[in-house]
Write a protein that holds these residues in place. Structure first.
Motif, PDB file in Angstrom:
ATOM      1  N   TRP A  25       0.809  -1.222   0.000  1.00 40.24           N
ATOM      2  CA  TRP A  25       0.000   0.000   0.000  1.00 40.24           C
ATOM      3  C   TRP A  25       0.841   1.271   0.000  1.00 40.24           C
ATOM      4  O   TRP A  25       0.618   2.165  -0.798  1.00 40.24           O
ATOM      5  CB  TRP A  25      -0.964  -0.014   1.180  1.00 40.24           C
ATOM      6  N   GLU A  26       1.799   1.378   0.910  1.00 32.18           N
ATOM      7  CA  GLU A  26       2.573   2.621   1.014  1.00 32.18           C
ATOM      8  C   GLU A  26       3.369   2.890  -0.258  1.00 32.18           C
ATOM      9  O   GLU A  26       3.424   4.021  -0.740  1.00 32.18           O
ATOM     10  CB  GLU A  26       3.478   2.590   2.235  1.00 32.18           C
ATOM     11  N   ARG A  27       3.969   1.839  -0.811  1.00 30.83           N
ATOM     12  CA  ARG A  27       4.714   2.000  -2.066  1.00 30.83           C
ATOM     13  C   ARG A  27       3.783   2.427  -3.195  1.00 30.83           C
ATOM     14  O   ARG A  27       4.140   3.250  -4.031  1.00 30.83           O
ATOM     15  CB  ARG A  27       5.365   0.663  -2.457  1.00 30.83           C
ATOM     16  N   THR A  28       2.602   1.843  -3.205  1.00 34.66           N
ATOM     17  CA  THR A  28       1.620   2.182  -4.237  1.00 34.66           C
ATOM     18  C   THR A  28       1.220   3.643  -4.116  1.00 34.66           C
ATOM     19  O   THR A  28       1.239   4.390  -5.097  1.00 34.66           O
ATOM     20  CB  THR A  28       0.369   1.283  -4.096  1.00 34.66           C
ATOM     21  N   ARG A  29       0.853   4.052  -2.904  1.00 29.19           N
ATOM     22  CA  ARG A  29       0.440   5.447  -2.685  1.00 29.19           C
ATOM     23  C   ARG A  29       1.560   6.409  -3.070  1.00 29.19           C
ATOM     24  O   ARG A  29       1.331   7.386  -3.788  1.00 29.19           O
ATOM     25  CB  ARG A  29       0.036   5.669  -1.227  1.00 29.19           C
ATOM     26  N   ASP A  30       2.774   6.118  -2.612  1.00 28.75           N
ATOM     27  CA  ASP A  30       3.901   7.004  -2.911  1.00 28.75           C
ATOM     28  C   ASP A  30       4.149   7.118  -4.413  1.00 28.75           C
ATOM     29  O   ASP A  30       4.409   8.199  -4.938  1.00 28.75           O
ATOM     30  CB  ASP A  30       5.166   6.520  -2.204  1.00 28.75           C
ATOM     31  N   GLY A  31       4.050   5.992  -5.113  1.00 29.44           N
ATOM     32  CA  GLY A  31       4.264   6.001  -6.564  1.00 29.44           C
ATOM     33  C   GLY A  31       3.200   6.778  -7.308  1.00 29.44           C
ATOM     34  O   GLY A  31       3.503   7.558  -8.221  1.00 29.44           O
ATOM     35  N   VAL A  32       1.951   6.606  -6.911  1.00 30.33           N
ATOM     36  CA  VAL A  32       0.849   7.303  -7.579  1.00 30.33           C
ATOM     37  C   VAL A  32       0.916   8.794  -7.286  1.00 30.33           C
ATOM     38  O   VAL A  32       0.741   9.622  -8.182  1.00 30.33           O
ATOM     39  CB  VAL A  32      -0.509   6.704  -7.152  1.00 30.33           C
ATOM     40  N   VAL A  33       1.198   9.153  -6.046  1.00 27.88           N
ATOM     41  CA  VAL A  33       1.303  10.577  -5.696  1.00 27.88           C
ATOM     42  C   VAL A  33       2.482  11.214  -6.441  1.00 27.88           C
ATOM     43  O   VAL A  33       2.367  12.329  -6.960  1.00 27.88           O
ATOM     44  CB  VAL A  33       1.428  10.770  -4.169  1.00 27.88           C
ATOM     45  N   ALA A  34       3.598  10.512  -6.543  1.00 25.82           N
ATOM     46  CA  ALA A  34       4.760  11.040  -7.286  1.00 25.82           C
ATOM     47  C   ALA A  34       4.391  11.265  -8.753  1.00 25.82           C
ATOM     48  O   ALA A  34       4.779  12.278  -9.351  1.00 25.82           O
ATOM     49  CB  ALA A  34       5.944  10.083  -7.165  1.00 25.82           C
ATOM     50  N   LEU A  35       3.641  10.350  -9.325  1.00 28.79           N
ATOM     51  CA  LEU A  35       3.185  10.498 -10.704  1.00 28.79           C
ATOM     52  C   LEU A  35       2.349  11.761 -10.845  1.00 28.79           C
ATOM     53  O   LEU A  35       2.557  12.566 -11.746  1.00 28.79           O
ATOM     54  CB  LEU A  35       2.364   9.272 -11.108  1.00 28.79           C
ATOM     55  N   TRP A  36       1.418  11.961  -9.915  1.00 29.92           N
ATOM     56  CA  TRP A  36       0.556  13.140  -9.975  1.00 29.92           C
ATOM     57  C   TRP A  36       1.352  14.417  -9.718  1.00 29.92           C
ATOM     58  O   TRP A  36       1.062  15.454 -10.302  1.00 29.92           O
ATOM     59  CB  TRP A  36      -0.593  13.013  -8.978  1.00 29.92           C
ATOM     60  N   ARG A  37       2.353  14.366  -8.844  1.00 28.68           N
ATOM     61  CA  ARG A  37       3.165  15.572  -8.582  1.00 28.68           C
ATOM     62  C   ARG A  37       3.858  16.044  -9.853  1.00 28.68           C
ATOM     63  O   ARG A  37       3.984  17.244 -10.087  1.00 28.68           O
ATOM     64  CB  ARG A  37       4.200  15.303  -7.496  1.00 28.68           C
ATOM     65  N   ARG A  38       4.312  15.105 -10.665  1.00 30.45           N
ATOM     66  CA  ARG A  38       4.972  15.492 -11.911  1.00 30.45           C
ATOM     67  C   ARG A  38       3.962  15.928 -12.975  1.00 30.45           C
ATOM     68  O   ARG A  38       4.209  16.853 -13.731  1.00 30.45           O
ATOM     69  CB  ARG A  38       5.831  14.340 -12.433  1.00 30.45           C
ATOM     70  N   ALA A  39       2.825  15.251 -13.020  1.00 34.18           N
ATOM     71  CA  ALA A  39       1.855  15.525 -14.068  1.00 34.18           C
ATOM     72  C   ALA A  39       0.946  16.712 -13.754  1.00 34.18           C
ATOM     73  O   ALA A  39       0.609  17.490 -14.639  1.00 34.18           O
ATOM     74  CB  ALA A  39       1.001  14.286 -14.320  1.00 34.18           C
ATOM     75  N   SER A  40       0.549  16.839 -12.496  1.00 37.88           N
ATOM     76  CA  SER A  40      -0.389  17.886 -12.092  1.00 37.88           C
ATOM     77  C   SER A  40      -0.129  18.260 -10.636  1.00 37.88           C
ATOM     78  O   SER A  40      -0.884  17.872  -9.741  1.00 37.88           O
ATOM     79  CB  SER A  40      -1.819  17.376 -12.281  1.00 37.88           C
TER      80      SER A  40
END
Length: 138
Positions: A25-40
């Motif tokens: 879960w934590e790795r998933t959340r961190d990865g998705v949030v990092a993706l959004w930080r770069r994209a939006s």
């Protein structure tokens, strides 16, 4: 939008929600949030909170055997990812990399999680197995 992008969003939404109920879960959340930080970047903090809320909803649904809510959560995140990909198609490669990184079943592995649920009534019988099953009745 290309069919490939729609399928990528669907696969990512399903994987994300599935992984919310695991140790990843934590790795998933961190990865998705990092993706959004770069994209939006302006939406990243909101996405992080929404992921946490979705996980709470998912865990409650799993506990109650509420498969419909689980499916709705998967579809909700697939939709969010589809809209992100529509706005910024260049994010697709990064999303694919994230899915590969988070894949709980490395290529070539046949081990995985099996989740079963059954109900029988009256004289009904239920036979379930995560792998081979041999039943001999007389």
């Amino acid at each position: 939008m290309e069919a490939q992008m729609v399928e990528l969003a669907r696969a990512a939404g399903t994987a994300m929600v599935t992984l919310m109920a695991t140790d990843a879960w934590e790795r998933t959340r961190d990865g998705v949030v990092a993706l959004w930080r770069r994209a939006s970047p302006a939406r990243a903090d909101g996405v992080e909170g929404e992921l946490d809320a979705t996980r709470d909803d998912l865990l409650t649904a799993v506990e109650n055997g509420d498969d419909l809510t689980e499916q709705e959560l998967r579809e909700e995140w697939a939709g969010r990812l589809r809209r992100l990909l529509r706005e910024q198609p260049e994010v697709a490669a990064e999303l694919r990399r994230l899915l590969i990184e988070l894949d709980p079943e490395p290529q070539g592995s046949s081990a995985g999680t099996v989740r079963m649920r059954a109900e029988a009534s009256g004289s009904g019988r239920v036979y379930q197995a995560g792998r081979d099953q041999h039943i001999t009745e007389r």
